[in-house]
Write a protein that holds these residues in place. Structure first.
Motif, PDB file in Angstrom:
ATOM      1  N   THR A 228       6.385 -21.870  56.192  1.00  0.00           N
ATOM      2  CA  THR A 228       5.521 -20.993  56.968  1.00  0.00           C
ATOM      3  C   THR A 228       4.515 -21.787  57.779  1.00  0.00           C
ATOM      4  OG1 THR A 228       5.749 -19.300  55.281  1.00  0.00           O
ATOM      5  CG2 THR A 228       3.923 -19.061  56.775  1.00  0.00           C
TER       6      THR A 228
ATOM      7  N   PHE B 130       7.376 -11.857  67.200  1.00  0.00           N
ATOM      8  CA  PHE B 130       8.161 -10.764  66.637  1.00  0.00           C
ATOM      9  C   PHE B 130       7.547  -9.458  67.126  1.00  0.00           C
ATOM     10  CE2 PHE B 130       8.551  -7.278  63.694  1.00  0.00           C
ATOM     11  CZ  PHE B 130       9.904  -7.264  63.421  1.00  0.00           C
TER      12      PHE B 130
ATOM     13  N   SER C  33       7.640 -13.375  56.955  1.00  0.00           N
ATOM     14  CA  SER C  33       8.241 -14.614  56.437  1.00  0.00           C
ATOM     15  C   SER C  33       8.588 -15.550  57.591  1.00  0.00           C
ATOM     16  CB  SER C  33       9.493 -14.278  55.626  1.00  0.00           C
ATOM     17  OG  SER C  33      10.432 -13.592  56.429  1.00  0.00           O
TER      18      SER C  33
ATOM     19  N   ASN D 184      10.685 -17.492  60.271  1.00  0.00           N
ATOM     20  CA  ASN D 184      11.902 -17.228  61.031  1.00  0.00           C
ATOM     21  C   ASN D 184      12.618 -18.570  61.162  1.00  0.00           C
ATOM     22  OD1 ASN D 184      13.866 -16.162  62.628  1.00  0.00           O
ATOM     23  ND2 ASN D 184      12.521 -15.593  64.319  1.00  0.00           N
ATOM     24  N   ASP D 185      13.446 -18.903  60.187  1.00  0.00           N
ATOM     25  CA  ASP D 185      14.009 -20.244  60.056  1.00  0.00           C
ATOM     26  C   ASP D 185      14.664 -20.805  61.314  1.00  0.00           C
ATOM     27  OD1 ASP D 185      13.039 -20.209  57.483  1.00  0.00           O
ATOM     28  OD2 ASP D 185      14.940 -19.587  56.610  1.00  0.00           O
TER      29      ASP D 185
ATOM     30  N   ALA E 178      14.075 -20.147  64.432  1.00  0.00           N
ATOM     31  CA  ALA E 178      13.039 -20.409  65.436  1.00  0.00           C
ATOM     32  C   ALA E 178      12.214 -21.632  65.066  1.00  0.00           C
ATOM     33  CB  ALA E 178      12.129 -19.195  65.581  1.00  0.00           C
TER      34      ALA E 178
ATOM     35  N   ASN F 165      16.746 -14.576  72.633  1.00  0.00           N
ATOM     36  CA  ASN F 165      16.514 -13.615  71.560  1.00  0.00           C
ATOM     37  C   ASN F 165      15.516 -12.527  71.934  1.00  0.00           C
ATOM     38  OD1 ASN F 165      18.048 -14.524  69.077  1.00  0.00           O
ATOM     39  ND2 ASN F 165      17.158 -16.417  69.852  1.00  0.00           N
TER      40      ASN F 165
ATOM     41  N   ASP G 273      12.583 -11.085  68.277  1.00  0.00           N
ATOM     42  CA  ASP G 273      12.444 -11.805  67.007  1.00  0.00           C
ATOM     43  C   ASP G 273      12.724 -13.275  67.276  1.00  0.00           C
ATOM     44  OD1 ASP G 273      12.095 -12.459  64.381  1.00  0.00           O
ATOM     45  OD2 ASP G 273      13.950 -11.540  63.673  1.00  0.00           O
ATOM     46  N   ASN G 274      11.819 -13.921  68.036  1.00  0.00           N
ATOM     47  CA  ASN G 274      12.071 -15.288  68.453  1.00  0.00           C
ATOM     48  C   ASN G 274      10.884 -16.213  68.210  1.00  0.00           C
ATOM     49  OD1 ASN G 274      10.349 -14.341  70.390  1.00  0.00           O
ATOM     50  ND2 ASN G 274      11.870 -14.287  72.022  1.00  0.00           N
TER      51      ASN G 274
ATOM     52  N   ASP H 248       7.892 -18.051  65.290  1.00  0.00           N
ATOM     53  CA  ASP H 248       7.887 -18.764  64.006  1.00  0.00           C
ATOM     54  C   ASP H 248       7.929 -17.812  62.822  1.00  0.00           C
ATOM     55  OD1 ASP H 248       7.701 -21.072  65.427  1.00  0.00           O
ATOM     56  OD2 ASP H 248       5.608 -21.474  64.952  1.00  0.00           O
TER      57      ASP H 248
ATOM     58  N   THR I   4       8.813 -13.783  61.241  1.00  0.00           N
ATOM     59  CA  THR I   4       9.546 -12.536  61.397  1.00  0.00           C
ATOM     60  C   THR I   4       8.991 -11.548  60.386  1.00  0.00           C
ATOM     61  OG1 THR I   4      11.751 -11.562  61.575  1.00  0.00           O
ATOM     62  CG2 THR I   4      11.409 -13.151  59.797  1.00  0.00           C
TER      63      THR I   4
ATOM     64  N   LYS J  17       9.905  -7.794  58.055  1.00  0.00           N
ATOM     65  CA  LYS J  17      10.889  -6.798  57.630  1.00  0.00           C
ATOM     66  C   LYS J  17      10.186  -5.676  56.889  1.00  0.00           C
ATOM     67  CE  LYS J  17      14.752  -9.850  57.340  1.00  0.00           C
ATOM     68  NZ  LYS J  17      14.968 -11.123  56.876  1.00  0.00           N
TER      69      LYS J  17
END
Length: 153
Positions: A47, A94, A111, A113-114, A116, A133, A141-142, A144, A146, A148
């Motif tokens: 993160t 995001f 969390s 955004n792996d 990115a 994206n 959703d592009n 660092d 994201t 949910k």
């Protein structure tokens, strides 16, 4: 007991005592209403160190450190939620439009955004990834981070 054993036990207790529990940070702005939104930020090594900034529409409502959470109340309706690490030099963000129903509680998890995170280290790659994206100004959703929706009750 040898001093090495005592030293190891003391060091272990010190480390265990330094770990912080998740705390709820107060919102920057609480618009008010009968809907509760809870934003939990994962405690992850990947993160960004920057605080996660959460926007409801154009209103900056939360600045959440790693592993903490924030709770706000809003009225029923359709809103665009935005999340990004404030102060980060990356280009992405995001964004997503949600429809919130009166009297409900919604819990979100923020969390890393792996993909990115990896691409944003590559300079020009971040511009390409950001544009590739981006579906619309209300659905991207592009960045660092994201987010949910994990619970609705």
């Amino acid at each position: 007991m040898s001093y090495k054993t005592l030293l190891c036990i003391g060091f272990s207790m010190l480390i265990a005592g330094c770990q912080s529990a998740s705390t709820a940070v107060p919102p920057l702005v609480n618009p008010g209403g009968d809907i509760t939104l809870i934003f939990n930020r994962e405690n992850s090594v990947l993160t960004s160190i920057w605080r996660a900034r959460v926007f409801i529409g154009d209103t900056d409502v939360c600045a959440i450190p790693i592993g903490d959470s924030c709770q706000v109340n809003i009225s029923a309706g359709s809103y665009v939620l935005k999340v990004f690490p404030f102060g980060s030099s990356t280009l992405g963000i995001f964004t997503h439009r949600y429809e919130f129903k009166s009297g409900k509680t919604y819990r979100f998890v923020i969390s890393p955004n792996d993909p990115a995170l990896i691409i944003n280290f590559i300079g020009p790659g971040s511009i390409i990834y950001t544009e590739a994206n981006r579906n619309s100004s209300e659905d991207t959703d592009n960045g660092d981070l994201t987010m949910k929706l994990v619970d609705e009750y």
